[in-house]
Every structure is written in C-alpha cells, then in structure tokens.
Write a protein that holds these residues in place. Structure first.
Motif, PDB file in Angstrom:
ATOM      1  N   UNK A   1       0.848  -1.189   0.000  1.00 35.34           N
ATOM      2  CA  UNK A   1       0.000   0.000   0.000  1.00 35.34           C
ATOM      3  C   UNK A   1       0.885   1.242   0.000  1.00 35.34           C
ATOM      4  N   UNK A   2       0.277   2.389  -0.022  1.00 32.20           N
ATOM      5  CA  UNK A   2       1.011   3.650  -0.134  1.00 32.20           C
ATOM      6  C   UNK A   2       2.055   3.822   0.960  1.00 32.20           C
ATOM      7  N   UNK A   3       1.743   3.367   2.165  1.00 30.89           N
ATOM      8  CA  UNK A   3       2.640   3.588   3.294  1.00 30.89           C
ATOM      9  C   UNK A   3       3.302   2.301   3.800  1.00 30.89           C
ATOM     10  N   UNK A   4       3.121   1.202   3.084  1.00 32.50           N
ATOM     11  CA  UNK A   4       3.609  -0.077   3.619  1.00 32.50           C
ATOM     12  C   UNK A   4       3.810  -1.064   2.470  1.00 32.50           C
ATOM     13  N   UNK A   5       5.059  -1.468   2.219  1.00 32.62           N
ATOM     14  CA  UNK A   5       5.326  -2.415   1.136  1.00 32.62           C
ATOM     15  C   UNK A   5       6.381  -3.433   1.590  1.00 32.62           C
TER      16      UNK A   5
ATOM     17  N   UNK B   1      11.189  -4.998   3.987  1.00 26.76           N
ATOM     18  CA  UNK B   1       9.843  -4.519   4.308  1.00 26.76           C
ATOM     19  C   UNK B   1       9.998  -3.068   4.744  1.00 26.76           C
ATOM     20  N   UNK B   2       9.354  -2.154   4.023  1.00 27.38           N
ATOM     21  CA  UNK B   2       9.486  -0.720   4.301  1.00 27.38           C
ATOM     22  C   UNK B   2       8.104  -0.123   4.562  1.00 27.38           C
ATOM     23  N   UNK B   3       8.003   0.693   5.600  1.00 28.21           N
ATOM     24  CA  UNK B   3       6.708   1.284   5.924  1.00 28.21           C
ATOM     25  C   UNK B   3       6.905   2.600   6.677  1.00 28.21           C
ATOM     26  N   UNK B   4       5.827   3.388   6.731  1.00 27.68           N
ATOM     27  CA  UNK B   4       5.862   4.714   7.360  1.00 27.68           C
ATOM     28  C   UNK B   4       4.736   4.794   8.385  1.00 27.68           C
ATOM     29  N   UNK B   5       5.057   5.304   9.569  1.00 28.42           N
ATOM     30  CA  UNK B   5       4.047   5.543  10.603  1.00 28.42           C
ATOM     31  C   UNK B   5       4.057   7.029  10.977  1.00 28.42           C
ATOM     32  N   UNK B   6       2.977   7.490  11.603  1.00 26.77           N
ATOM     33  CA  UNK B   6       2.901   8.881  12.042  1.00 26.77           C
ATOM     34  C   UNK B   6       2.059   9.732  11.118  1.00 26.77           C
ATOM     35  N   UNK B   7       2.266  11.058  11.184  1.00 30.38           N
ATOM     36  CA  UNK B   7       1.521  11.982  10.337  1.00 30.38           C
ATOM     37  C   UNK B   7       2.503  12.960   9.698  1.00 30.38           C
ATOM     38  N   UNK B   8       1.974  13.995   9.037  1.00 30.25           N
ATOM     39  CA  UNK B   8       2.854  14.881   8.278  1.00 30.25           C
ATOM     40  C   UNK B   8       3.842  15.630   9.174  1.00 30.25           C
ATOM     41  N   UNK B   9       3.430  15.937  10.386  1.00 28.82           N
ATOM     42  CA  UNK B   9       4.290  16.732  11.261  1.00 28.82           C
ATOM     43  C   UNK B   9       5.413  15.904  11.874  1.00 28.82           C
ATOM     44  N   UNK B  10       5.138  14.643  12.137  1.00 28.72           N
ATOM     45  CA  UNK B  10       6.154  13.767  12.717  1.00 28.72           C
ATOM     46  C   UNK B  10       5.877  12.339  12.257  1.00 28.72           C
ATOM     47  N   UNK B  11       6.733  11.830  11.432  1.00 32.16           N
ATOM     48  CA  UNK B  11       6.557  10.459  10.944  1.00 32.16           C
ATOM     49  C   UNK B  11       7.882   9.708  11.034  1.00 32.16           C
ATOM     50  N   UNK B  12       7.765   8.375  10.965  1.00 34.53           N
ATOM     51  CA  UNK B  12       8.949   7.514  11.053  1.00 34.53           C
ATOM     52  C   UNK B  12       8.978   6.572   9.860  1.00 34.53           C
ATOM     53  N   UNK B  13      10.096   6.568   9.173  1.00 33.48           N
ATOM     54  CA  UNK B  13      10.327   5.628   8.072  1.00 33.48           C
ATOM     55  C   UNK B  13      11.038   4.397   8.642  1.00 33.48           C
TER      56      UNK B  13
END
Length: 443
Positions: free
Chosen positions: A254-258, A406-418
């Motif tokens: 998906x957009x934030x998780x592959x 496995x790469x994914x992103x958590x959080x929101x625009x102000x603070x996120x973690x790759x």
C-alpha cells in the motif's frame, strides 16, 4: 549432532516403508535392480572410502537402468564425484538420470536468515524545515520460529512426501538453456563430456504470512577437447528464479507499507584451484536495460581415429537473452572468481531512497517494479579451461544470496517515522564446495 543423526535414521526408515519397491543398499555383492524403482543409500551405514568400488558398481548400474537415487548423509563429496562426475556433501540428495545428463536435487541446505532494522524519525515544521534522526540496528540471526527453512523443519512424513514429489516430477531443461543443434556438449562423443544439472533451492518464511521460494538451476558442463588440448568447465545459472512471495502478492503493498520485496541477488561461482583459467564470464555490467544477453564460444576437437563418425571439430556456442528491467547487473569477476550482483535500481544507492518525501506531507513508500515483487531470473555464465592432462577433483563454490526488505511509514505529516526490516540468506555450497572430477572426461 545426535538429534540430526536420529532424524536422518528416521527418514531412512520412513523412506524404506513408504517408497514403491526401493532397493536398500547394505553392501550387497550381487545386485539385480530390474525389479526395483529407486535406490536408497544411507551413508551413515557405510564407509564411503572403503565401499567405493561397491558404490561405483551400484550407482552406475542404477543410472544405466534409469533408476533414481536417494543419497542420505553424504559426508565426502569428492568420493561421490569420482562416481558421478560431480559430488557434494548433503543431508538428502536426489539424483534423476536422463539420456545425456543427470539432475541433482539437494534438500536441507542449511543457512541462517540474517536480519537488521532501521528507522528514521522525521519532524516537519510549517515553514518546511525538517529534522532527521536515524537509528539502525546491527545484523543478527532471525528468531528461529520466524524464518524457518522448509525441508529441515518438516516432520519426517512431510519430508518423505517432498522427496516423492521430486521423484514423480519430470525435469525439463530450462528453455533458456536449450541449445541449437551442433552447439551442445551432448553432441560430442560420450567420453568427452559430463553434463549435470544441480538445483540449488531455498524456501522459507519472511513473515507469518509471506513465504519466499527461490530456485537456481546450475548447468555444469565438463568438456575435454582433443585439439586444442584443453578441458573446459562451463557453469550457467538459470531456473525458476527468485520469488519473494512464492508467486502470490506481497503481504503488504500500500502507499505507506510495502514488503517483503527483493532488492538484491548475488550469484557466486569460484573454483578452488590455480589449475583453471577464466575464459569468459557473462553478463558484463548491465545498466538501465530492459534485457541482456549472455553468450560464450569455444572450439572442441575430436580424435577421429577413436570416433570416426563424428566431426573433427565442434563449436560450443550458446546464447541466452533475459529480461532484467529495473535491475542493474554488476560483474565482480576477478581471477577465477565469477560473481554478479543484481541490484534493484530504485534502492541500490540507499534503502532510504524507497521513501518518497513531499513538502509538508507524510512520506510514502514508492511503488515497486514487477521484478522486485515477482519472478527474477538471474541468468549468468562462466567458462574456465585447463590443460587436458588435469585429472584432479576440483572443488567449486556455488551459491546465491537474496535480500528482502519490508518498508513502511508511521505517524503523520508533522512527525513520521520511516522503517525498514532487511532480511537476507545465502544458500548453496560455500565452505563445502561442489566437487567436479576432471578425470571423468577425456579426449
């Protein structure tokens, strides 16, 4: 070690009970194989060195009759190579004979799945300024229940079913390796060539819902020439290829998780001898191309006084073309070492390049090309030559490595973690090589 031996003894007993008309070798002198369908040899029960004459007689008789072999607990691959032309250590080796070649399946190849992780914390301000904090862990072995190799972790009954499945299957030479008439080692007199196919396969869990299934077939050709007076060793890799999700979809896409996707494959071939010299390694470096071609060519002479029905000279020349879009290939060969890296162009500089960072938005994971998520074939070829007086048993390292992410992103625009999780495994013959008997061919 005791547990391993007990498990192998259980496998031997279960095979005896389950196989259709197996011949069980127990150092018998008079052997008639016509009424048997398969030959089972448990090397725990024999002395490979002292029983070499009996083994040679049995194995050659079985192959001449088209009987497959199941070899358990092979400890000395050099002894086996004197009988079959090639040999290697193995927990379970299946040999299937065909008219001009033998096919080897090695089950239970060991090797640990290694793992490392990393994360980058990104904070953004409304003025567009950013702050990065990167944390990466050192590599370590995956927990054993998380990434299990298949054959060695199956129960004995399932191991038997896997062996029976191989025995019942029909091996087809990969289409890429099918030669044109007049250009194959099999066109030569029988004494001048040995042709074998070795399947180096690995299947294991990347997660609780994703299984990677990888198969490389090594075509091993040993050829003796009357004039020029050389012996040639040609090894080509092809096969079903590398499949991060066993032909299915990745667990996450998906957009934030592959992931898990494959980012890197290495193919390695290395003779352990100074008596060999490199003739060619293919492909050379391949960058930003949709496909590539491997080819080699060398002349082989025949002694017409011994083989009057053959031509005096043959040109062994075969070409393979393979799709490689979105992967770059680097030929690292030096000396007698043949080595190639297949790198996903999207991430070959840094895994962090997989993340798409936009102004005042949460980062995304970029879409992946097909060969990162599906079947990637790593087609390579190396040719070595030696004086035709060389009759040694020469060990050759043959193995591959594949890397998954496995790469994914958590959080929101102000603070996120790759985040990324990186797993990789090497499969094949590295510390214990494939032994090739150069004395098995002559001109």
């Amino acid at each position: 070690m005791a547990l391993f031996l007990n498990n192998q003894d259980s496998l031997a007993q279960k095979l005896e009970d389950s196989l259709n008309r197996p011949f069980i070798y127990m150092r018998q002198r008079d052997i008639e194989l016509g009424n048997y369908s398969v030959v089972l040899i448990n090397f725990n029960n024999i002395d490979e060195c002292n029983d070499q004459i009996g083994l040679n007689k049995l194995i050659n008789a079985a192959l001449a009759l088209g009987k497959p072999l199941i070899l358990l607990n092979v400890k000395d691959g050099s002894i086996l190579s004197k009988i079959l032309g090639i040999g290697f250590r193995g927990r379970c080796i299946i040999v299937r004979p065909y008219s001009t070649y033998n096919v080897f399946n090695a089950l239970g190849l060991t090797g640990e799945v290694m793992q490392e992780t990393g994360q980058a914390v990104v904070t953004q301000n409304e003025d567009g300024s950013r702050c990065f904090s990167v944390d990466e862990t050192p590599c370590n072995e995956c927990p054993p229940m998380e990434c299990q190799a298949f054959f060695e972790n199956l129960c004995v009954a399932e191991q038997v079913r896997m062996i029976e499945g191989i025995l019942d299957s029909e091996f087809k030479v990969p289409e890429e390796l099918c030669p044109m008439p007049g250009s194959s080692p099999a066109d030569l007199p029988e004494s001048q060539f040995k042709l074998n196919y070795l399947a180096i396969e690995g299947k294991w869990n990347l997660s609780d819902q994703q299984v990677t299934n990888n198969s490389v077939v090594m075509e091993i050709s040993l050829i003796a020439s009357f004039n020029p007076k050389y012996k040639y060793l040609r090894i080509r890799s092809v096969g079903a290829g590398f499949n991060p999700a066993n032909g299915a979809d990745m667990q996450y896409n998906s957009t934030y998780d592959r992931g898990y996707f494959q980012s890197h494959v290495n193919i390695h071939m290395q003779p352990n001898s100074s008596k060999l010299r490199t003739l060619s390694t293919e492909p050379k470096n391949v960058n930003k191309q949709a496909q590539y071609t491997t080819s080699s060519e060398f002349s082989v002479g025949v002694d017409l006084s011994k083989n009057p029905t053959f031509s005096s000279s043959y040109t062994i020349s075969e070409t393979m073309t393979t799709t490689v879009s979105d992967f770059n290939i680097y030929n690292n060969g030096a000396g007698v070492t043949a080595d190639w890296d297949f790198d996903l162009s999207l991430t070959e500089n840094s895994i962090w390049d997989i993340f798409d960072e936009e102004f005042l938005k949460k980062a995304k994971v970029k879409e992946l090309p097909a060969l990162a998520t599906r079947n990637l074939q790593a087609v390579t070829e190396a040719v070595w030559y030696a004086d035709n007086t060389v009759n040694d048993v020469i060990g050759v390292q043959l193995y591959w490595e594949v890397d998954h992410f496995h790469c994914y992103v958590t959080g929101d625009w102000a603070s996120y973690t790759e985040h990324y999780t990186h797993k990789w495994k090497t499969v094949g013959y590295q510390s214990t090589p494939v032994n090739i008997d150069f004395g098995s061919v002559n001109a």
